[in-house]
Design an enzyme around this catalytic site. Structure first.
Site, PDB file in Angstrom:
ATOM      1  N   TYR A 170      40.924  57.161  38.239  1.00 30.80           N
ATOM      2  CA  TYR A 170      40.626  57.525  39.626  1.00 30.80           C
ATOM      3  C   TYR A 170      40.359  56.242  40.393  1.00 30.80           C
ATOM      4  O   TYR A 170      39.573  55.401  39.946  1.00 30.80           O
ATOM      5  CB  TYR A 170      39.396  58.437  39.662  1.00 30.80           C
ATOM      6  CG  TYR A 170      38.905  58.796  41.044  1.00 30.80           C
ATOM      7  CD1 TYR A 170      39.593  59.707  41.843  1.00 30.80           C
ATOM      8  CD2 TYR A 170      37.724  58.247  41.543  1.00 30.80           C
ATOM      9  CE1 TYR A 170      39.129  60.056  43.102  1.00 30.80           C
ATOM     10  CE2 TYR A 170      37.247  58.596  42.802  1.00 30.80           C
ATOM     11  CZ  TYR A 170      37.950  59.492  43.572  1.00 30.80           C
ATOM     12  OH  TYR A 170      37.484  59.835  44.819  1.00 30.80           O
ATOM     13  N   ASP A 265      40.927  47.755  38.273  1.00 31.66           N
ATOM     14  CA  ASP A 265      39.966  48.461  39.116  1.00 31.66           C
ATOM     15  C   ASP A 265      38.613  48.414  38.408  1.00 31.66           C
ATOM     16  O   ASP A 265      38.335  49.205  37.503  1.00 31.66           O
ATOM     17  CB  ASP A 265      40.424  49.909  39.342  1.00 31.66           C
ATOM     18  CG  ASP A 265      39.462  50.659  40.257  1.00 31.66           C
ATOM     19  OD1 ASP A 265      38.352  50.130  40.523  1.00 31.66           O
ATOM     20  OD2 ASP A 265      39.797  51.780  40.680  1.00 31.66           O
ATOM     21  N   LYS A 293      30.333  49.586  44.093  1.00 33.52           N
ATOM     22  CA  LYS A 293      29.128  50.022  43.374  1.00 33.52           C
ATOM     23  C   LYS A 293      28.084  48.909  43.229  1.00 33.52           C
ATOM     24  O   LYS A 293      27.367  48.622  44.169  1.00 33.52           O
ATOM     25  CB  LYS A 293      29.524  50.632  42.027  1.00 33.52           C
ATOM     26  CG  LYS A 293      30.452  51.869  42.228  1.00 33.52           C
ATOM     27  CD  LYS A 293      30.497  52.777  41.051  1.00 33.52           C
ATOM     28  CE  LYS A 293      31.565  53.848  41.173  1.00 33.52           C
ATOM     29  NZ  LYS A 293      31.133  55.070  41.830  1.00 33.52           N
TER      30      LYS A 293
HETATM   31  N1  HOZ Z   1      33.401  57.335  41.864  1.00 33.10           N
HETATM   32  C1  HOZ Z   1      32.348  58.184  41.374  1.00 33.10           C
HETATM   33  C2  HOZ Z   1      32.474  58.399  39.936  1.00 33.10           C
HETATM   34  N2  HOZ Z   1      33.650  59.043  39.564  1.00 33.10           N
HETATM   35  C3  HOZ Z   1      32.256  59.475  42.063  1.00 33.10           C
HETATM   36  C4  HOZ Z   1      31.572  59.328  43.324  1.00 33.10           C
HETATM   37  C5  HOZ Z   1      32.007  60.380  44.249  1.00 33.10           C
HETATM   38  O1  HOZ Z   1      33.193  60.728  44.238  1.00 33.10           O
HETATM   39  O2  HOZ Z   1      31.144  60.855  44.966  1.00 33.10           O
END
Ligand code: HOZ
Length: 455
Positions: A170, A265, A293
């Site tokens: 993702y 990423d 993050k």
């Molecule tokens: N990127 C985060 C962990 N998969 C999810 C955060 C979100 O989509 O709120």
């Protein structure tokens, strides 16, 4: 008492009340329930990001009032040992004094200028020092912006159209990457979202993660058209799935040989699995890296960076357009610099490794003790308890996990004061604020919760 309050927070996984009697009372989640009812009238699904909606485990989210160290407190005053850390950023725990102090200091000097500041240099300097493949970088406001911009840059630099991504990875909600996507896209059953046109993903090729043959075949077929491979070096978004030995090296070799770029990423893994990110752990030098993050210390930040000759194609040095009113925001850069300083100066990674390996062993023992088939996927302080008897190496194997059991385990943990990720397809994160006593408490809660699972 609104009807369904208790039922809602027992989750669709359906913990029979006998399992939780003595733990859960109707009033435990009343304020959360009321707040969430109102939120549903105001925001789609009651949330501002679907990952937090508890859609993968059923029921309603608890509404958070505050965080302190390793703990979250909800509106009803329930305390949880936090295992998501805002989905990764809070590696120092909540409200760390150094971060609070830095943000307060910055706050008094003004919140946004739309003009260069010294703090941007400081954060960029720290990233460049920590991650040798990043010679220059651009600060943005989220991981999604970082990956979107890196892909545009890769296409602009190479003059080629195609991007390779991996199923279950993702990279935020970028149209061209929102295909076979993990995280909440997988959790909520929209790995290919309505609204993403065929045209937007025409040049995106999806391959299975950890599959060398598929990667070789793709380059043999389309090598001259591939602008970049984008990959989570350790996947966090189908649960935590580390790379197979040699897989990242193969991607590096193939991209180099065919004149394509390798984009790691590291939004999740950057400053998480090691100070220099997964690339330092696995000895891979990508052309571009995306971050987010942790480098924002809990405030909204992202970054993309890499080889200077590539980054100099970004406007105004070059012609690839990318911009942002709040990019390099003073509060976010202050929080990021403060966080990275603590990480750099205290090197908490060996300690995080120790805590994490104790937790992984504890999970595995608790699952065996309860007779529940489970696997732990882990890299440093990110991990996932997978409800399956097969090793999880890619989306194919991750998607076979028993999500119903995950939901039962999740609610058992919530009722015992531990807050795990609300989806089988997300990773948990430990922080430097967690103690051995917290790990013992998590393992004890897991032991009890797993014993309640329907066989
Ligand atoms: N990127 C985060 C962990 N998969 C999810 C955060 C979100 O989509 O709120």
């Amino acid at each position: 008492m609104p009807t369904g309050t208790l039922g809602v927070n027992r989750g669709a996984g359906g913990l029979p009340s006998a399992h939780t009697s003595g733990i859960v009372t109707h009033m435990m989640y009343e304020k959360s329930h009321q707040a969430f009812q109102r939120a549903r009238q105001l925001m789609p699904g009651g949330v501002n990001s679907p990952a937090r909606a508890f859609g993968g485990v059923g029921g309603e989210p608890v509404v958070i009032d505050r965080g302190q160290g390793p703990y979250l407190f909800d509106l009803d005053g329930n305390r949880y040992i936090d295992l998501i850390g805002s989905w990764g950023p809070m590696i120092l725990g909540h409200a760390h004094p150094a971060v609070i102090e830095a943000v307060e200091r910055a706050l008094r000097r003004g919140t946004s200028f739309g003009a260069p500041t010294l703090a941007e240099n400081e954060l960029a300097e720290m990233v460049v020092e920590a991650v040798p493949s990043i010679e220059k970088l651009r600060l943005v406001n989220s991981g999604t912006e970082a990956t979107m911009s890196a892909v545009r840059l890769a296409r602009g630099y190479t003059g080629r159209p195609m991007i390779i991504k991996f199923a279950g990875n993702y990279h935020g909600h970028v149209d061209s990457l929102l295909v076979a996507a993990g995280s909440s896209a997988a959790t909520l059953g929209v790995p290919n979202s309505p609204g993403v046109t065929e045209g937007a993903v025409r040049d995106t090729l999806v391959l299975p993660y950890n599959d060398p043959a598929a990667a070789k075949a793709a380059f043999a077929r389309d090598g001259q058209r591939i602008a970049a491979v984008i990959v989570e070096p350790v996947v966090g978004n189908m649960g935590c799935v580390p790379p197979a030995t040699g897989f990242l090296e193969l991607l590096r070799d193939l991209t180099t040989k065919h004149g394509a770029l390798l984009i790691l990423d590291e939004v999740m893994t950057g400053f998480r699995v090691a100070y220099g990110g997964a690339q330092s752990l696995f000895g891979i030098r990508p052309d571009l890296t995306t971050l987010g993050k942790i480098i924002g210390g809990g405030l909204p930040v992202g970054a993309y960076g890499g080889r200077a000759d590539i980054m100099d194609h970004v406007l105004p040095a070059g012609k690839v357009f990318q911009a942002g009113t709040l990019s390099g925001n003073p509060l976010a850069t202050a929080a990021g610099v403060a966080t990275l300083r603590v990480l750099r100066d205290t090197n908490p990674y060996p300690r995080l490794e120790q805590l994490s390996s104790r937790l992984a062993d504890g999970f595995q023992a608790a699952a065996s003790g309860a007779g529940v088939p489970a696997q732990v996927g882990r890299c440093g302080s990110m991990m996932t308890l997978f409800f399956t008897d097969q090793p999880v190496t890619d989306w194919e194997t991750a998607s076979k996990c028993d999500t119903r059991r995950y939901a039962q385990y999740f609610w058992g943990m919530i009722h015992r004061g531990v807050y795990p990720p609300c989806s089988q397809f997300e990773a948990l994160f430990l922080s430097t604020a967690h103690t051995d006593a917290d790990i013992d408490a998590i393992v004890a809660a897991a032991g009890q919760s797993l014993k309640e699972i329907d066989q």
